[in-house]
Write a protein that holds these residues in place. Structure first.
Motif, PDB file in Angstrom:
ATOM      1  N   ASP A 158       0.819  -1.433   0.086  1.00 26.85           N
ATOM      2  CA  ASP A 158      -0.040   0.134  -0.040  1.00 26.85           C
ATOM      3  C   ASP A 158       0.879   1.140  -0.068  1.00 26.85           C
ATOM      4  O   ASP A 158       1.420   1.547   1.070  1.00 26.85           O
ATOM      5  N   ALA A 159       0.748   1.962  -1.244  1.00 26.73           N
ATOM      6  CA  ALA A 159       1.940   3.284  -1.107  1.00 26.73           C
ATOM      7  C   ALA A 159       1.461   3.935   0.071  1.00 26.73           C
ATOM      8  O   ALA A 159       2.546   4.849   0.282  1.00 26.73           O
ATOM      9  N   SER A 160       0.486   4.071   0.696  1.00 24.45           N
ATOM     10  CA  SER A 160       0.354   5.201   1.606  1.00 24.45           C
ATOM     11  C   SER A 160       0.778   4.837   2.849  1.00 24.45           C
ATOM     12  O   SER A 160       0.481   5.658   3.968  1.00 24.45           O
ATOM     13  N   ILE A 161       1.243   3.586   3.236  1.00 25.86           N
ATOM     14  CA  ILE A 161       1.570   2.997   4.368  1.00 25.86           C
ATOM     15  C   ILE A 161       2.928   2.559   4.533  1.00 25.86           C
ATOM     16  O   ILE A 161       3.560   2.112   3.434  1.00 25.86           O
ATOM     17  N   GLU A 162       3.888   2.789   5.577  1.00 28.15           N
ATOM     18  CA  GLU A 162       5.081   2.281   5.561  1.00 28.15           C
ATOM     19  C   GLU A 162       5.255   1.592   6.870  1.00 28.15           C
ATOM     20  O   GLU A 162       4.302   1.716   7.699  1.00 28.15           O
ATOM     21  N   ALA A 163       6.231   0.836   7.163  1.00 33.04           N
ATOM     22  CA  ALA A 163       6.284  -0.218   8.305  1.00 33.04           C
ATOM     23  C   ALA A 163       7.772  -0.306   8.700  1.00 33.04           C
ATOM     24  O   ALA A 163       8.685  -0.260   7.733  1.00 33.04           O
ATOM     25  N   GLU A 164       8.031  -0.607   9.829  1.00 33.78           N
ATOM     26  CA  GLU A 164       9.525  -0.700  10.400  1.00 33.78           C
ATOM     27  C   GLU A 164       9.415  -2.135  11.123  1.00 33.78           C
ATOM     28  O   GLU A 164       8.712  -2.539  12.125  1.00 33.78           O
ATOM     29  N   PRO A 165      10.195  -3.016  10.584  1.00 35.03           N
ATOM     30  CA  PRO A 165      10.417  -4.417  11.148  1.00 35.03           C
ATOM     31  C   PRO A 165      10.842  -4.251  12.687  1.00 35.03           C
ATOM     32  O   PRO A 165      11.529  -3.447  13.138  1.00 35.03           O
ATOM     33  N   LEU A 166      10.294  -5.180  13.487  1.00 31.14           N
ATOM     34  CA  LEU A 166      10.560  -5.270  14.843  1.00 31.14           C
ATOM     35  C   LEU A 166      11.223  -6.522  15.401  1.00 31.14           C
ATOM     36  O   LEU A 166      12.243  -6.426  15.800  1.00 31.14           O
ATOM     37  N   PHE A 167      10.661  -7.624  14.911  1.00 29.45           N
ATOM     38  CA  PHE A 167      11.018  -9.036  15.212  1.00 29.45           C
ATOM     39  C   PHE A 167      11.001 -10.011  14.370  1.00 29.45           C
ATOM     40  O   PHE A 167       9.749  -9.957  13.700  1.00 29.45           O
ATOM     41  N   GLY A 168      11.279 -11.025  14.194  1.00 32.04           N
ATOM     42  CA  GLY A 168      10.935 -12.288  13.422  1.00 32.04           C
ATOM     43  C   GLY A 168      10.871 -13.803  14.517  1.00 32.04           C
ATOM     44  O   GLY A 168      11.548 -13.732  15.568  1.00 32.04           O
ATOM     45  N   GLU A 169      10.080 -14.732  14.065  1.00 33.60           N
ATOM     46  CA  GLU A 169       9.805 -15.795  14.867  1.00 33.60           C
ATOM     47  C   GLU A 169       9.632 -16.955  13.916  1.00 33.60           C
ATOM     48  O   GLU A 169       9.375 -16.752  12.786  1.00 33.60           O
ATOM     49  N   ALA A 170       9.841 -17.940  14.449  1.00 34.19           N
ATOM     50  CA  ALA A 170       9.699 -19.342  13.806  1.00 34.19           C
ATOM     51  C   ALA A 170       8.363 -19.842  13.911  1.00 34.19           C
ATOM     52  O   ALA A 170       7.427 -19.358  14.762  1.00 34.19           O
ATOM     53  N   MET A 171       7.724 -20.846  13.134  1.00 36.09           N
ATOM     54  CA  MET A 171       6.728 -21.180  13.010  1.00 36.09           C
ATOM     55  C   MET A 171       6.781 -22.629  13.224  1.00 36.09           C
ATOM     56  O   MET A 171       7.845 -23.532  13.149  1.00 36.09           O
ATOM     57  N   TYR A 172       5.612 -23.382  14.248  1.00 35.95           N
ATOM     58  CA  TYR A 172       5.817 -24.835  14.510  1.00 35.95           C
ATOM     59  C   TYR A 172       4.260 -25.585  14.215  1.00 35.95           C
ATOM     60  O   TYR A 172       3.297 -25.080  14.061  1.00 35.95           O
TER      61      TYR A 172
END
Length: 290
Positions: A158-172
């Motif tokens: 969405d060109a009107s939205i920006e985001a900053e990464p915080l953290f990642g996690e694994a899936m189980y």
């Protein structure tokens, strides 16, 4: 002079496709939206919409103006953020959206950090699925939101939205050594239309089968309770699987989920947004991500 409020409506029309959908999003009547867009055409001096019966599409000039509208509205957000900074430190209400796992695990320490550092801020939290965040931010219903991205699910652009990464996690995966080994099992997924549901379906498709989905449950604690009762298998993120119920085994998958802080483009320099994102980051080391 073009009215920014009308530009916002045009941008929403380009995004949502119908005047009725725009009207619902901005709590106007369809007639009011149509009138505002007609007024914008007069201001622009060129046809922006092609009307055929009840169908409305953007003309080439309309699409061109939408591209400029992104830049205009972003600059207005930057101006608002600069004025807020000039008034002093963060204060007043800040509307925060979060998906349920983040609301339960990340937000409590983050809110304590935020209000402790900035007692003038008044956080107001709403649970929301990440798929609905962009619309809520554009409509001004939220100021900042916690969203997630999954492997197998392209991020929503969405060109009107920006985001900053915080953290990642694994899936189980519950109770099976691999997704392929769960081919013949009943499955528990989130509701259709959510990113979590799409991720689970595509992960199964990548393993060569369509899952037999028996249950649609959004709360991961309930998902794990169903798994413990032998009602199916499921894919869950690490944050939801820190204390699985007795009898549930978890196998780490080569899949991941990433959590980000999203806000309207140009609004990242607003003192309240900056303070909220900083509080989110400060809370991350307290999470059990391994």
């Amino acid at each position: 002079m073009l009215d920014p409020r009308k530009l916002h409506l045009l941008r929403e029309l380009a995004r949502r496709g119908t005047i009725a959908a725009v009207a619902e999003a901005v709590t106007f009547t369809p007639s009011a939206v149509s009138q505002q867009l007609s007024a914008l055409e007069r201001e622009a001096g060129v046809r922006l919409l092609e009307r055929t019966g009840r169908t409305v599409t953007l003309t080439p000039a309309g699409h061109l103006l939408v591209e400029h509208a992104h830049a205009v509205l972003e600059q207005l957000e930057r101006a608002s953020a600069a004025l807020a900074a000039a008034r002093g430190g963060p204060s007043g209400p800040i509307r925060i959206g979060a998906f349920p796992t983040a609301a339960r695990v990340l937000l409590p320490p983050a809110l304590a950090e935020l209000t402790g550092a900035h007692p003038g801020l008044v956080p107001m939290v709403s649970e929301i699925d990440p798929a609905d965040v962009s619309a809520a931010l554009r409509a001004g219903e939220l100021d900042v939101a916690l969203v997630h991205e999954y492997d197998f699910v392209p991020p929503v652009t969405d060109a009107s939205i920006e985001a900053e990464p915080l953290f990642g996690e694994a899936m189980y995966l519950t109770d099976r050594p691999s997704i392929a080994a769960a081919r013949d099992d009943a499955w528990i997924t989130n509701k259709p239309g959510t990113l979590c549901h799409t991720m689970a379906i595509r992960a199964c498709q990548a393993a060569g089968f369509e899952p037999d989905v028996r249950h649609h449950v959004d709360d991961f604690d309930t998902v794990l309770a169903f798994a413990a009762a032998g009602q199916g298998v499921a894919i869950v993120p690490r944050l939801a699987a820190t204390a699985p119920p007795p009898g549930v085994t978890l196998t780490r998958l080569p899949l991941g989920r990433r959590t980000l802080a999203a806000f309207r483009r140009g609004n990242g320099e607003h003192p309240a947004i900056g303070a909220a994102v900083a509080a989110f980051r400060a809370a991350v080391p307290r999470l059990s991500l391994r």
